[in-house]
Design an enzyme around this catalytic site. Structure first.
Site, short mmCIF file in Angstrom:
data_model
loop_
_atom_site.label_atom_id
_atom_site.label_comp_id
_atom_site.label_asym_id
_atom_site.label_seq_id
_atom_site.Cartn_x
_atom_site.Cartn_y
_atom_site.Cartn_z
CB VAL A 177 6.92 -0.51 6.41
CG1 VAL A 177 6.00 -1.23 7.38
CG2 VAL A 177 8.11 0.00 7.17
CB CYS A 178 2.68 -0.75 4.14
SG CYS A 178 3.01 0.67 5.13
CB SER A 179 6.04 -0.40 -0.38
OG SER A 179 7.21 -0.22 0.38
CB THR A 196 -0.94 0.02 1.23
OG1 THR A 196 -0.16 -0.14 2.43
CG2 THR A 196 -1.96 -1.10 1.14
#
Lengths: 182, 161
Positions: free
Chosen positions: B49-51, A146
């Site tokens: 992180v979220c990637s 995301t």
């Protein structure tokens, strides 16, 4: 691989001209700091591209890493049932460190929602299902983290920083054939 | 070149960390016989992180299991790094240490980047008989996501009916 599935449809939240030549879809997580950054980039893109851009947001909460993400997504979908998806979307991204249940109800009140209705919808299976459906559509579309962006249905793997994404979208616009005047 | 569909997947015996524990016994391909295994090779622990693709797979464990598959991650990091990384990202699947000899299993699967000293971002779906059903190598700077895996698992299920 990495084609938006399903395409943007009636269940989606769309901002901007529905006939705009550029469709930008974001799969996002309200507790993700990168999405928090991207929130401002999208606003700048919307300013710069105006009617040429339509923006769509779909939920992709990474619930294990971000404990409030799923609930926040549900809050946005609950707000949608009172025609206030985008207001809630904005409030959530501007308050990423305050996403407890009490905060969500406070935001709902702030943006003018009926609180008991919001609470019911927040806890409803329908809202949970919409968030889950968004998530699975993301998985099937090739969302890899995301935020993940899709430009005109194709996953965009470049940088989403404004100084990279804006020129890319402008170039795409320039490459479009002239639309008939109607 | 990554091993192609139809090839027998090479066996391995690697130290594994999951849910903050170092497993007593090494993880082996033999141990997954009878079940489908999704093997995700990735360059290194501790990337941004979220990637990162690994938390995405974490959220999809239920979907994978519903399609009859287990998941394991593999990199050249040691098992202590895996333990800490898996714990920090709350990953609920094993991370295998292709540590000593370095990259031996990645080499066997055709996905070791010898100049860099780590593996490609490569995905394998291995059927219950230990054959490669599907494989995919993603460009290093592109996280592949789960769509290829989900499609392959769906096809494998259909084939086995």
């Amino acid at each position: 691989m990495s084609r938006l599935t399903p395409p943007v449809g009636p269940r989606d939240h769309v901002q901007g001209d529905p006939t705009a030549p550029i469709e930008l879809v974001e799969y996002g997580d309200f507790e993700c700091p990168f999405c928090g950054r991207a929130y401002f980039v999208v606003k700048a893109l919307q300013q710069a591209l105006g009617d040429s851009l339509r923006f769509v947001f779909r939920n992709f909460p990474l619930g294990t890493m971000h404990p409030h993400a799923v609930r926040a997504a549900q809050a946005a979908e609950a707000a949608a049932l009172q025609d206030s998806f985008w207001k809630m979307h904005d409030v959530l991204f501007e308050n990423q460190t305050d996403l407890e249940d009490e905060d969500l109800v406070e935001y709902a009140t702030e943006i003018g929602l009926d609180p008991p209705r919001f609470q019911r919808d927040l806890d409803s299976p329908e809202v949970a299902e919409k968030v889950r459906a968004d998530f699975l559509s993301g998985a099937r579309s090739g969302v890899n983290g995301t935020p993940t962006f899709f430009v005109n249905g194709e996953r965009y793997d470049g940088s989403w920083e404004l100084d990279v994404l804006l020129p890319r979208l402008r170039a795409l616009l320039d490459a479009q054939p002239e639309l008939p005047f109607d | 070149m990554a091993l192609e569909p139809g090839r027998q997947a090479p066996d391995f015996s690697l130290q594994a960390a999951v849910d903050g524990r170092i497993e007593e016994r090494p993880a082996t391909l033999r141990g997954y016989r009878g079940r489908v295994l999704v093997l995700a090779f990735y360059p290194a622990d501790w990337s941004p992180v979220c990637s990162d693709q690994l938390p995405v797979y974490n959220e999809l464990l239920g979907e994978f299991r519903g399609l009859g598959a287990e998941l394991a991650g593999l990199s050249v990091d040691g098992v202590w790094s895996h333990r800490a990384f898996g714990l920090e990202r709350r990953l609920h699947y094993p991370l295998l240490a292709d540590f000593e000899p370095k990259g031996e299993i990645a080499r066997a699967y055709g996905v070791y980047r010898a100049k860099d000293g780590f593996s490609e971002r490569a995905l394998f779906v291995i059927d219950g008989a230990g054959k490669v059903f599907w494989s995919y190598v993603s460009p290093l700077d592109v996280n592949p996501g789960a769509d290829g895996i989900l499609e392959a698992l769906g096809q494998l299920q259909a084939r086995n009916r």
